[in-house]
Design a protein around this motif. Structure first.
Motif, PDB file in Angstrom:
ATOM      1  N   SER A 254     -14.309   1.144  -2.265  1.00 41.09           N
ATOM      2  CA  SER A 254     -13.341   0.052  -2.232  1.00 41.09           C
ATOM      3  C   SER A 254     -11.905   0.534  -2.392  1.00 41.09           C
ATOM      4  O   SER A 254     -10.989  -0.049  -1.813  1.00 41.09           O
ATOM      5  N   PHE A 255     -11.701   1.574  -3.172  1.00 43.78           N
ATOM      6  CA  PHE A 255     -10.342   2.051  -3.418  1.00 43.78           C
ATOM      7  C   PHE A 255     -10.010   3.311  -2.629  1.00 43.78           C
ATOM      8  O   PHE A 255      -8.963   3.930  -2.860  1.00 43.78           O
ATOM      9  N   PHE A 256     -10.909   3.682  -1.707  1.00 44.74           N
ATOM     10  CA  PHE A 256     -10.669   4.907  -0.940  1.00 44.74           C
ATOM     11  C   PHE A 256      -9.391   4.820  -0.119  1.00 44.74           C
ATOM     12  O   PHE A 256      -8.609   5.783  -0.056  1.00 44.74           O
ATOM     13  N   ILE A 257      -9.154   3.690   0.551  1.00 46.06           N
ATOM     14  CA  ILE A 257      -7.958   3.569   1.400  1.00 46.06           C
ATOM     15  C   ILE A 257      -6.696   3.667   0.552  1.00 46.06           C
ATOM     16  O   ILE A 257      -5.728   4.342   0.928  1.00 46.06           O
ATOM     17  N   LEU A 258      -6.690   3.033  -0.621  1.00 43.38           N
ATOM     18  CA  LEU A 258      -5.536   3.145  -1.516  1.00 43.38           C
ATOM     19  C   LEU A 258      -5.373   4.579  -2.007  1.00 43.38           C
ATOM     20  O   LEU A 258      -4.247   5.082  -2.129  1.00 43.38           O
ATOM     21  N   TYR A 259      -6.484   5.255  -2.292  1.00 38.13           N
ATOM     22  CA  TYR A 259      -6.448   6.653  -2.713  1.00 38.13           C
ATOM     23  C   TYR A 259      -5.899   7.524  -1.581  1.00 38.13           C
ATOM     24  O   TYR A 259      -5.028   8.381  -1.795  1.00 38.13           O
ATOM     25  N   ALA A 260      -6.402   7.298  -0.358  1.00 34.18           N
ATOM     26  CA  ALA A 260      -5.998   8.113   0.785  1.00 34.18           C
ATOM     27  C   ALA A 260      -4.516   7.958   1.098  1.00 34.18           C
ATOM     28  O   ALA A 260      -3.834   8.924   1.439  1.00 34.18           O
ATOM     29  N   THR A 261      -4.000   6.737   0.969  1.00 34.05           N
ATOM     30  CA  THR A 261      -2.593   6.502   1.298  1.00 34.05           C
ATOM     31  C   THR A 261      -1.656   7.014   0.209  1.00 34.05           C
ATOM     32  O   THR A 261      -0.564   7.512   0.506  1.00 34.05           O
ATOM     33  N   SER A 262      -2.067   6.914  -1.052  1.00 35.65           N
ATOM     34  CA  SER A 262      -1.168   7.298  -2.145  1.00 35.65           C
ATOM     35  C   SER A 262      -1.340   8.737  -2.610  1.00 35.65           C
ATOM     36  O   SER A 262      -0.387   9.348  -3.097  1.00 35.65           O
ATOM     37  N   VAL A 263      -2.541   9.300  -2.451  1.00 39.69           N
ATOM     38  CA  VAL A 263      -2.808  10.655  -2.948  1.00 39.69           C
ATOM     39  C   VAL A 263      -2.882  11.675  -1.810  1.00 39.69           C
ATOM     40  O   VAL A 263      -2.344  12.781  -1.915  1.00 39.69           O
ATOM     41  N   ALA A 264      -3.549  11.303  -0.707  1.00 44.45           N
ATOM     42  CA  ALA A 264      -3.734  12.239   0.405  1.00 44.45           C
ATOM     43  C   ALA A 264      -2.661  12.103   1.478  1.00 44.45           C
ATOM     44  O   ALA A 264      -2.629  12.896   2.429  1.00 44.45           O
ATOM     45  N   GLY A 265      -1.794  11.099   1.367  1.00 42.41           N
ATOM     46  CA  GLY A 265      -0.701  10.943   2.321  1.00 42.41           C
ATOM     47  C   GLY A 265      -1.134  10.528   3.707  1.00 42.41           C
ATOM     48  O   GLY A 265      -0.534  10.943   4.704  1.00 42.41           O
ATOM     49  N   ILE A 266      -2.169   9.678   3.813  1.00 38.41           N
ATOM     50  CA  ILE A 266      -2.706   9.221   5.094  1.00 38.41           C
ATOM     51  C   ILE A 266      -2.338   7.754   5.284  1.00 38.41           C
ATOM     52  O   ILE A 266      -2.327   6.982   4.320  1.00 38.41           O
TER      53      ILE A 266
END
Length: 417
Positions: A254-266
């Motif tokens: 559920s929080f992968f997209i938020l993680y990817a945008t804020s941590v992985a820069g995607i």
């Protein structure tokens, strides 16, 4: 001819695993989308998960009672029509732009899915040789992985736009232009859920006109059921383990997209493609796991996979960045067998008490409603969603312990024989 009818019935039941995966795995897309459209905090957006998964706790017992009174087939039809109603409610929810209305629609939809999961999981275990029930359920759950992949890779594109405006860009818009932009965001959720509702109605009609050979209402002595089930240590531990496992699974995806945008820069749009890869790994893991169980006992495989996931979660929390994306994919692969394996191990040898035990296990899915807000609160508190992923890491510890307990139980059973 009878064999062909049975095969057709099995295909229909397996299709249910595909369908509830579609709705559940659109939640990771809805969370960032409605977070933007409704202007929510991370904690507030986590209530999307809560509204969906709390239905499993609230409706599991009524679903079990319907299943016992009227049989698996009627319980499934009830669930399909209820879920379709929830899907269609997304249209007025989008028109009203009300976050509370969206939560209500999700609750109704998930209530229908609760009927499906409460019925389909035990139904699948009795449609064949009892000795292969765990492997057969894992095979059926593999189609759950297929539905998850399609939801994240394809249906998600209907919801999340390729070019999402940043807050700086929104600040430059006129009030009319900003209102139009948010109107488009709400509009994007209508079509996919209308399509899902139509498919659910169609499948309900197919179930209405299909005859199953093993669909008798399950009778049991209600005055003894709670006492007898309370003596089943494996069931009690299975309920606790499922509670933590579902919490971990829901938090991670559920929080992968938020993680990817804020941590992985995607970007959010590209993150949906990576989410598709995650759930492709989940699907392949189910197929691979069902094969492995021919050679490795389910409990041992559960223990091994749970241990691996603790190390992967540690990497995601401590290292982060783009390097964490492959770790997420591996994480989903090793999570794939956990839900059906825990479910099957918990209800094995329960006989006539299986429907009630199944209801209790489905109620434990409330972990998916409780742990995401904890992750959201920790993320808002620390300002780091990466650190907040410690929540699902802790959830894997009971999974490892349950696998270890079941390994020793299997060894003791062999010794007694």
């Amino acid at each position: 001819m009878k064999q062909n009818k049975n095969s057709y019935g099995n295909i229909l039941v397996i299709s249910l695993f595909f369908l509830w995966a579609i709705t559940a795995n659109l939640l990771p897309v809805l969370i960032p989308h409605l977070k933007k459209a409704c202007r929510l905090t991370v904690l507030e957006s986590s209530f999307i998960d809560s509204a969906y998964w709390i239905a499993y706790f609230a409706v599991a017992i009524p679903a079990g009672l319907v299943m016992k009174r009227f049989g698996y087939q009627k319980a499934i039809i009830t669930g399909l029509l209820l879920a379709a109603t929830g899907s269609f409610l997304f249209y007025p929810a989008a028109e009203s732009r009300s976050f509370a209305f969206f939560l209500f629609a999700l609750f109704v939809m998930a209530s229908g899915m609760t009927f499906l999961e409460t019925s389909a999981n035990p139904f699948m275990t009795i449609l064949g040789d009892p000795s292969t029930a765990v492997r057969r359920l894992n095979f059926a759950q593999a189609f759950n992985g297929l539905g998850a992949f399609i939801a994240s890779m394809f249906l998600s594109k209907f919801i999340i736009a390729k070019n999402i405006k940043s807050q700086q860009e929104l600040d430059l818009l006129s009030p009319a232009a900003m209102d139009n932009y948010y109107s488009l965001l709400f509009h994007r959720v209508k079509l996919p859920y209308i399509l899902i509702g139509m498919v659910l109605v169609l499948v309900a009609l197919l179930f209405m006109f299909t005859r199953f050979s093993n669909n008798k209402p399950v009778r049991q002595k209600t005055d003894h059921q709670v006492r007898n089930l309370s003596d089943r240590t494996q069931l009690k531990w299975g309920i606790v383990t499922q509670f933590f496992y579902v919490g971990a699974q829901v938090c991670i995806s559920s929080f992968f997209i938020l993680y990817a945008t804020s941590v992985a820069g995607i970007t959010a749009y590209d993150a949906t493609n990576y989410l598709g890869l995650l759930l492709l790994g989940f699907m392949l893991g189910r197929y691979f796991g069902s094969i492995l169980m021919k050679y490795i006992r389910p409990a041992r495989l559960l223990f091994i996979y749970g241990t691996i996931n603790i190390f992967l979660m540690s990497f995601i929390i401590c290292i982060g960045g783009k390097a964490s994306i492959p770790a997420f994919i591996a994480l989903e692969f090793f999570m794939s067998i956990m839900y059906p394996t825990i479910f099957s191990l918990a209800i094995r040898n329960l006989g006539e008490y299986t429907p009630t035990a199944s209801s209790y296990l489905v109620m434990s899915i409330i972990g998916g409603a409780i742990f995401p807000p904890l992750l959201g609160y920790l993320s808002d508190l620390t300002g780091s969603i990466q650190l907040a992923y410690i929540v699902p890491l802790i959830c894997f510890i009971p999974v490892v312990y349950f696998g270890w307990r079941q390994i020793h139980k299997d060894l003791n059973t062999q010794t007694n024989l």
